[in-house]
Design a protein around this motif. Sequence first.
Motif, PDB file in Angstrom:
ATOM      1  N   ASP A   1       0.803  -1.313  -0.095  1.00 49.99           N
ATOM      2  CA  ASP A   1       0.050  -0.024   0.106  1.00 49.99           C
ATOM      3  C   ASP A   1       0.975   1.135  -0.110  1.00 49.99           C
ATOM      4  O   ASP A   1       0.574   2.257  -0.764  1.00 49.99           O
ATOM      5  CB  ASP A   1      -0.786  -0.038   1.228  1.00 49.99           C
ATOM      6  CG  ASP A   1      -1.812   1.248   1.200  1.00 49.99           C
ATOM      7  OD1 ASP A   1      -2.586   1.378   0.107  1.00 49.99           O
ATOM      8  OD2 ASP A   1      -2.114   1.699   2.305  1.00 49.99           O
ATOM      9  N   LEU A   2       1.970   1.210   0.756  1.00 52.43           N
ATOM     10  CA  LEU A   2       2.845   2.161   0.799  1.00 52.43           C
ATOM     11  C   LEU A   2       3.570   2.571  -0.373  1.00 52.43           C
ATOM     12  O   LEU A   2       3.651   3.608  -0.985  1.00 52.43           O
ATOM     13  CB  LEU A   2       3.900   2.198   1.971  1.00 52.43           C
ATOM     14  CG  LEU A   2       4.701   3.654   2.040  1.00 52.43           C
ATOM     15  CD1 LEU A   2       4.162   4.682   2.479  1.00 52.43           C
ATOM     16  CD2 LEU A   2       5.887   3.121   3.376  1.00 52.43           C
ATOM     17  N   LEU A   3       3.962   1.402  -1.170  1.00 51.79           N
ATOM     18  CA  LEU A   3       4.651   1.522  -2.459  1.00 51.79           C
ATOM     19  C   LEU A   3       3.623   2.232  -3.384  1.00 51.79           C
ATOM     20  O   LEU A   3       4.047   2.914  -4.263  1.00 51.79           O
ATOM     21  CB  LEU A   3       4.911   0.201  -2.695  1.00 51.79           C
ATOM     22  CG  LEU A   3       6.235  -0.371  -2.313  1.00 51.79           C
ATOM     23  CD1 LEU A   3       6.555  -2.018  -2.707  1.00 51.79           C
ATOM     24  CD2 LEU A   3       7.228   0.521  -2.563  1.00 51.79           C
TER      25      LEU A   3
ATOM     26  N   ALA B   1       0.134   4.052 -12.037  1.00 56.25           N
ATOM     27  CA  ALA B   1       1.379   4.202 -11.257  1.00 56.25           C
ATOM     28  C   ALA B   1       1.305   3.131 -10.272  1.00 56.25           C
ATOM     29  O   ALA B   1       2.254   2.396 -10.007  1.00 56.25           O
ATOM     30  CB  ALA B   1       1.897   5.417 -10.821  1.00 56.25           C
ATOM     31  N   ALA B   2       0.044   3.115  -9.686  1.00 58.92           N
ATOM     32  CA  ALA B   2      -0.086   2.138  -8.658  1.00 58.92           C
ATOM     33  C   ALA B   2      -0.023   0.792  -9.052  1.00 58.92           C
ATOM     34  O   ALA B   2       0.545  -0.029  -8.142  1.00 58.92           O
ATOM     35  CB  ALA B   2      -1.426   2.200  -7.915  1.00 58.92           C
ATOM     36  N   GLU B   3      -0.384   0.439 -10.134  1.00 62.48           N
ATOM     37  CA  GLU B   3      -0.149  -0.897 -10.826  1.00 62.48           C
ATOM     38  C   GLU B   3       1.114  -1.379 -10.994  1.00 62.48           C
ATOM     39  O   GLU B   3       1.646  -2.633 -11.109  1.00 62.48           O
ATOM     40  CB  GLU B   3      -0.945  -1.170 -12.062  1.00 62.48           C
ATOM     41  CG  GLU B   3      -2.613  -1.122 -11.848  1.00 62.48           C
ATOM     42  CD  GLU B   3      -2.910   0.120 -11.524  1.00 62.48           C
ATOM     43  OE1 GLU B   3      -2.597   1.248 -11.958  1.00 62.48           O
ATOM     44  OE2 GLU B   3      -4.307   0.287 -11.021  1.00 62.48           O
ATOM     45  N   ARG B   4       2.039  -0.457 -11.111  1.00 62.37           N
ATOM     46  CA  ARG B   4       3.544  -0.732 -11.318  1.00 62.37           C
ATOM     47  C   ARG B   4       4.275  -0.812  -9.901  1.00 62.37           C
ATOM     48  O   ARG B   4       5.333  -1.238  -9.866  1.00 62.37           O
ATOM     49  CB  ARG B   4       4.099   0.148 -12.007  1.00 62.37           C
ATOM     50  CG  ARG B   4       3.750   0.387 -13.566  1.00 62.37           C
ATOM     51  CD  ARG B   4       4.374   1.273 -14.642  1.00 62.37           C
ATOM     52  NE  ARG B   4       4.657   2.604 -13.779  1.00 62.37           N
ATOM     53  CZ  ARG B   4       3.570   3.659 -14.199  1.00 62.37           C
ATOM     54  NH1 ARG B   4       2.661   3.465 -15.060  1.00 62.37           N
ATOM     55  NH2 ARG B   4       3.757   4.908 -13.814  1.00 62.37           N
ATOM     56  N   ALA B   5       3.644  -0.643  -8.740  1.00 58.05           N
ATOM     57  CA  ALA B   5       3.972  -0.672  -7.320  1.00 58.05           C
ATOM     58  C   ALA B   5       4.792  -1.929  -7.118  1.00 58.05           C
ATOM     59  O   ALA B   5       6.028  -2.050  -6.673  1.00 58.05           O
ATOM     60  CB  ALA B   5       3.028  -0.325  -6.376  1.00 58.05           C
ATOM     61  N   PRO B   6       4.064  -3.131  -7.474  1.00 58.26           N
ATOM     62  CA  PRO B   6       4.917  -4.258  -7.084  1.00 58.26           C
ATOM     63  C   PRO B   6       6.246  -4.632  -7.809  1.00 58.26           C
ATOM     64  O   PRO B   6       7.068  -5.175  -7.271  1.00 58.26           O
ATOM     65  CB  PRO B   6       3.865  -5.631  -7.715  1.00 58.26           C
ATOM     66  CG  PRO B   6       2.660  -4.853  -7.286  1.00 58.26           C
ATOM     67  CD  PRO B   6       2.933  -3.320  -8.022  1.00 58.26           C
ATOM     68  N   CYS B   7       6.388  -3.905  -9.120  1.00 62.10           N
ATOM     69  CA  CYS B   7       7.753  -4.095  -9.895  1.00 62.10           C
ATOM     70  C   CYS B   7       8.739  -3.190  -8.896  1.00 62.10           C
ATOM     71  O   CYS B   7       9.955  -3.502  -9.085  1.00 62.10           O
ATOM     72  CB  CYS B   7       7.517  -3.491 -11.205  1.00 62.10           C
ATOM     73  SG  CYS B   7       6.467  -4.132 -12.401  1.00 62.10           S
ATOM     74  N   MET B   8       8.283  -2.417  -8.309  1.00 65.24           N
ATOM     75  CA  MET B   8       9.515  -1.296  -7.405  1.00 65.24           C
ATOM     76  C   MET B   8       9.904  -1.920  -6.188  1.00 65.24           C
ATOM     77  O   MET B   8      10.760  -1.725  -5.692  1.00 65.24           O
ATOM     78  CB  MET B   8       8.660  -0.101  -7.123  1.00 65.24           C
ATOM     79  CG  MET B   8       8.350   0.779  -8.336  1.00 65.24           C
ATOM     80  SD  MET B   8       7.389   2.273  -7.896  1.00 65.24           S
ATOM     81  CE  MET B   8       8.588   2.955  -6.714  1.00 65.24           C
TER      82      MET B   8
ATOM     83  N   GLY C   1      11.229  -4.883  -5.728  1.00 63.13           N
ATOM     84  CA  GLY C   1      12.624  -5.416  -5.758  1.00 63.13           C
ATOM     85  C   GLY C   1      13.734  -4.104  -5.709  1.00 63.13           C
ATOM     86  O   GLY C   1      14.802  -4.414  -5.184  1.00 63.13           O
ATOM     87  N   LEU C   2      13.277  -3.080  -6.270  1.00 63.89           N
ATOM     88  CA  LEU C   2      14.525  -2.119  -6.461  1.00 63.89           C
ATOM     89  C   LEU C   2      14.616  -1.341  -4.977  1.00 63.89           C
ATOM     90  O   LEU C   2      15.384  -0.980  -4.785  1.00 63.89           O
ATOM     91  CB  LEU C   2      13.914  -1.200  -7.425  1.00 63.89           C
ATOM     92  CG  LEU C   2      13.623  -1.551  -8.953  1.00 63.89           C
ATOM     93  CD1 LEU C   2      13.167  -0.317  -9.698  1.00 63.89           C
ATOM     94  CD2 LEU C   2      15.286  -1.743  -9.458  1.00 63.89           C
ATOM     95  N   VAL C   3      13.284  -1.274  -4.394  1.00 64.31           N
ATOM     96  CA  VAL C   3      13.223  -0.610  -3.160  1.00 64.31           C
ATOM     97  C   VAL C   3      14.214  -1.568  -2.184  1.00 64.31           C
ATOM     98  O   VAL C   3      14.974  -1.070  -1.381  1.00 64.31           O
ATOM     99  CB  VAL C   3      12.056  -0.513  -2.696  1.00 64.31           C
ATOM    100  CG1 VAL C   3      11.961  -0.098  -1.093  1.00 64.31           C
ATOM    101  CG2 VAL C   3      11.087   0.550  -3.388  1.00 64.31           C
ATOM    102  N   ALA C   4      13.878  -3.067  -2.222  1.00 64.42           N
ATOM    103  CA  ALA C   4      14.615  -3.865  -1.354  1.00 64.42           C
ATOM    104  C   ALA C   4      16.257  -3.614  -1.797  1.00 64.42           C
ATOM    105  O   ALA C   4      16.978  -3.556  -0.633  1.00 64.42           O
ATOM    106  CB  ALA C   4      14.310  -5.123  -1.557  1.00 64.42           C
TER     107      ALA C   4
END
Length: 64
Positions: free
Chosen positions: A4-6, A19-26, A28-31
């Motif tokens: 949700d935060l992503l 943009a929210a739909e692409r959040a799961p892709c982020m 790995g990058l955030v981690a």
Amino acid sequence: MSEDLLRQVAAELNKAPGAAERAPCMTGLVAENNTRVATAAVQDMVFDSTPYAYQAWLADMDKR
């Protein structure tokens, strides 16, 4: 970081529909980014409370 935060971050930064739909892709990058920051903090920015620690750190970074 919660999904949700992503989603909120992606929507705020991109200001773009979907943009929210692409959040799961982020995720790995955030981690990966968090891991790199933590590693750098531990290895390159060792805590030292002496008055000259920052200047010594800068001098060491300048040598690299």
